[in-house]
Scaffold this motif. Structure first.
Motif, PDB file in Angstrom:
ATOM      1  N   PHE A   7      63.208  65.466  29.272  1.00 26.00           N
ATOM      2  CA  PHE A   7      63.533  64.059  29.499  1.00 26.00           C
ATOM      3  C   PHE A   7      65.001  63.917  29.878  1.00 26.00           C
ATOM      4  N   ARG A   8      65.273  63.051  30.823  1.00 24.20           N
ATOM      5  CA  ARG A   8      66.633  62.767  31.264  1.00 24.20           C
ATOM      6  C   ARG A   8      66.911  61.282  31.061  1.00 24.20           C
ATOM      7  N   PHE A   9      68.160  60.953  30.863  1.00 20.95           N
ATOM      8  CA  PHE A   9      68.548  59.562  30.669  1.00 20.95           C
ATOM      9  C   PHE A   9      69.378  59.126  31.875  1.00 20.95           C
ATOM     10  N   PHE A  10      68.719  58.573  32.866  1.00 17.28           N
ATOM     11  CA  PHE A  10      69.380  58.063  34.063  1.00 17.28           C
ATOM     12  C   PHE A  10      68.908  56.635  34.324  1.00 17.28           C
ATOM     13  N   PRO A  11      69.259  55.685  33.457  1.00 15.82           N
ATOM     14  CA  PRO A  11      68.780  54.316  33.617  1.00 15.82           C
ATOM     15  C   PRO A  11      69.487  53.593  34.753  1.00 15.82           C
ATOM     16  N   THR A  12      68.778  52.646  35.332  1.00 10.74           N
ATOM     17  CA  THR A  12      69.376  51.757  36.316  1.00 10.74           C
ATOM     18  C   THR A  12      70.215  50.717  35.580  1.00 10.74           C
ATOM     19  N   ASP A  13      70.999  49.966  36.316  1.00 13.45           N
ATOM     20  CA  ASP A  13      71.784  48.886  35.711  1.00 13.45           C
ATOM     21  C   ASP A  13      70.865  47.887  35.012  1.00 13.45           C
ATOM     22  N   GLU A  14      69.777  47.536  35.692  1.00 16.09           N
ATOM     23  CA  GLU A  14      68.820  46.584  35.123  1.00 16.09           C
ATOM     24  C   GLU A  14      68.231  47.113  33.819  1.00 16.09           C
ATOM     25  N   GLU A  15      67.849  48.386  33.791  1.00 16.45           N
ATOM     26  CA  GLU A  15      67.269  48.969  32.586  1.00 16.45           C
ATOM     27  C   GLU A  15      68.269  48.987  31.436  1.00 16.45           C
ATOM     28  N   LEU A  16      69.528  49.312  31.719  1.00 19.54           N
ATOM     29  CA  LEU A  16      70.542  49.300  30.661  1.00 19.54           C
ATOM     30  C   LEU A  16      70.663  47.917  30.029  1.00 19.54           C
ATOM     31  N   VAL A  17      70.666  46.894  30.863  1.00 17.04           N
ATOM     32  CA  VAL A  17      70.850  45.527  30.359  1.00 17.04           C
ATOM     33  C   VAL A  17      69.592  44.999  29.684  1.00 17.04           C
ATOM     34  N   VAL A  18      68.439  45.092  30.363  1.00 11.99           N
ATOM     35  CA  VAL A  18      67.207  44.476  29.864  1.00 11.99           C
ATOM     36  C   VAL A  18      66.613  45.248  28.687  1.00 11.99           C
ATOM     37  N   HIS A  19      66.523  46.559  28.806  1.00 11.12           N
ATOM     38  CA  HIS A  19      65.810  47.343  27.790  1.00 11.12           C
ATOM     39  C   HIS A  19      66.693  47.819  26.643  1.00 11.12           C
ATOM     40  N   PHE A  20      67.991  47.842  26.839  1.00  7.76           N
ATOM     41  CA  PHE A  20      68.867  48.327  25.778  1.00  7.76           C
ATOM     42  C   PHE A  20      69.806  47.236  25.263  1.00  7.76           C
ATOM     43  N   LEU A  21      70.646  46.683  26.133  1.00 10.05           N
ATOM     44  CA  LEU A  21      71.671  45.730  25.676  1.00 10.05           C
ATOM     45  C   LEU A  21      71.068  44.433  25.143  1.00 10.05           C
ATOM     46  N   HIS A  22      70.092  43.886  25.828  1.00  7.85           N
ATOM     47  CA  HIS A  22      69.486  42.632  25.370  1.00  7.85           C
ATOM     48  C   HIS A  22      68.828  42.822  24.000  1.00  7.85           C
ATOM     49  N   ARG A  23      68.157  43.940  23.820  1.00  9.65           N
ATOM     50  CA  ARG A  23      67.515  44.216  22.521  1.00  9.65           C
ATOM     51  C   ARG A  23      68.574  44.376  21.436  1.00  9.65           C
ATOM     52  N   LYS A  24      69.676  45.039  21.738  1.00 16.02           N
ATOM     53  CA  LYS A  24      70.749  45.228  20.761  1.00 16.02           C
ATOM     54  C   LYS A  24      71.332  43.870  20.359  1.00 16.02           C
ATOM     55  N   ALA A  25      71.607  43.036  21.345  1.00 16.60           N
ATOM     56  CA  ALA A  25      72.191  41.717  21.067  1.00 16.60           C
ATOM     57  C   ALA A  25      71.227  40.823  20.302  1.00 16.60           C
ATOM     58  N   SER A  26      69.932  41.025  20.495  1.00 16.40           N
ATOM     59  CA  SER A  26      68.919  40.218  19.813  1.00 16.40           C
ATOM     60  C   SER A  26      68.509  40.813  18.474  1.00 16.40           C
ATOM     61  N   LEU A  27      69.158  41.917  18.085  1.00 14.26           N
ATOM     62  CA  LEU A  27      68.876  42.618  16.825  1.00 14.26           C
ATOM     63  C   LEU A  27      67.437  43.129  16.765  1.00 14.26           C
ATOM     64  N   LEU A  28      66.903  43.515  17.923  1.00 15.67           N
ATOM     65  CA  LEU A  28      65.572  44.087  18.001  1.00 15.67           C
ATOM     66  C   LEU A  28      65.680  45.605  18.058  1.00 15.67           C
ATOM     67  N   PRO A  29      64.699  46.327  17.510  1.00 20.98           N
ATOM     68  CA  PRO A  29      64.763  47.795  17.581  1.00 20.98           C
ATOM     69  C   PRO A  29      64.578  48.276  19.012  1.00 20.98           C
ATOM     70  N   CYS A  30      65.201  49.381  19.313  1.00 18.52           N
ATOM     71  CA  CYS A  30      65.079  49.976  20.636  1.00 18.52           C
ATOM     72  C   CYS A  30      64.534  51.382  20.472  1.00 18.52           C
ATOM     73  N   HIS A  31      63.412  51.660  21.125  1.00 14.32           N
ATOM     74  CA  HIS A  31      62.790  52.976  21.024  1.00 14.32           C
ATOM     75  C   HIS A  31      62.746  53.612  22.397  1.00 14.32           C
ATOM     76  N   PRO A  32      63.281  54.779  22.595  1.00 15.41           N
ATOM     77  CA  PRO A  32      63.977  55.586  21.594  1.00 15.41           C
ATOM     78  C   PRO A  32      65.392  55.064  21.387  1.00 15.41           C
ATOM     79  N   ASP A  33      65.873  55.201  20.176  1.00 22.10           N
ATOM     80  CA  ASP A  33      67.212  54.742  19.807  1.00 22.10           C
ATOM     81  C   ASP A  33      68.193  55.864  20.127  1.00 22.10           C
ATOM     82  N   VAL A  34      68.608  55.953  21.384  1.00 20.38           N
ATOM     83  CA  VAL A  34      69.412  57.088  21.832  1.00 20.38           C
ATOM     84  C   VAL A  34      70.872  56.750  22.089  1.00 20.38           C
TER      85      VAL A  34
END
Length: 185
Positions: A7-34
Motif C-alpha cells: 500500500f502507498r499513501f499518495f492522496p490527492t488534495d481532495e482526498e486529504l481534505v475530504v477523507h482526512f482533514l474534515h473527519r479530524k475537524a469533526s472529531l470523527l474516526p479516520c480509518h486507517p489512522d495513519v
C-alpha cells in the motif's frame, strides 16, 4: 503509522481534505489512522523523518493552525496565493491549499510545505443562519486543524520527472547511431 505491504499513501488534495482533514475537524474516526498529530513548528523540516507519515520523500501530519511558523533555525514563509480545492464530482469548494517555503535566516531553502485547511467556519455558520436555523448545536471548529505535506523540492523534482530521462536501452540505441560516423580501418 505503518501501511500494509504493497500500500502507498499518495492522496490527492481532495482526498486529504475530504477523507482526512474534515473527519479530524469533526472529531470523527479516520480509518486507517495513519496521519499523526505533530506540533510542526518546533521542528526543522529535516527533523521530520520518524515523526510524520513518510511516503517517498514526502511527510504528512496534522498540526494546529497558527500564524507563527517559526522553528529554532528558521521559519516557514508563505508563497503566492491560496488555492481553493474543489470536489471532482460536484465542484464544491471543500478546502484551501497554501504553499510555504522554509527560510534559514534570509535564505530560502528547497523545503516546501503545502498546508491544507478547511474553508472558514464563519461562512458556514452564516449560511446556516440564513436558512433560519436557530439550533445551538455544537459545530466543529474547522479553523484549528490543518494537514501538512512537506517535501524537499530537489527530491520531488527527481521523482516527478516528466519522463525525459533516457533509459539504458535508449542510450544503447543512440550510441549505435554514432557507429555510422566511425570509420573502420
Amino acid at each position: 503509522m505503518n501501511l500494509p505491504p504493497g500500500f502507498r499513501f499518495f492522496p490527492t488534495d481532495e482526498e486529504l481534505v475530504v477523507h482526512f482533514l474534515h473527519r479530524k475537524a469533526s472529531l470523527l474516526p479516520c480509518h486507517p489512522d495513519v496521519i499523526p498529530d505533530l506540533d510542526l513548528y518546533p521542528y526543522d523540516p529535516w527533523d521530520l523523518p520518524g515523526k510524520a507519515l513518510q511516503e517517498g520523500r514526502q511527510w504528512y501530519f496534522y498540526s494546529r493552525k497558527t500564524q507563527e511558523r517559526v522553528t529554532s533555525n528558521g521559519y516557514w514563509g508563505s508563497v503566492g496565493i491560496d488555492e481553493p480545492i474543489f470536489t471532482s464530482s460536484t465542484h464544491k469548494k471543500v478546502g484551501i491549499k497554501k504553499y510555504l517555503t522554509f527560510y534559514l535566516g534570509d535564505s530560502q531553502t528547497n523545503w516546501v510545505m503545502q498546508e491544507y485547511s478547511l474553508p472558514d467556519s464563519s461562512s458556514r455558520s452564516s449560511k446556516r443562519s440564513n436558512r433560519g436555523s436557530t439550533s445551538s448545536t455544537h459545530k466543529p471548529d474547522y479553523s484549528k486543524w490543518v494537514i501538512c505535506r512537506v517535501y524537499e523540492q530537489n527530491c520531488s523534482d527527481e521523482e516527478d520527472d516528466d519522463g525525459a530521462e533516457l533509459s539504458c536501452l535508449d542510450e544503447v540505441f543512440l550510441s549505435l547511431d554514432d557507429l555510422d560516423e566511425v570509420s573502420l580501418p
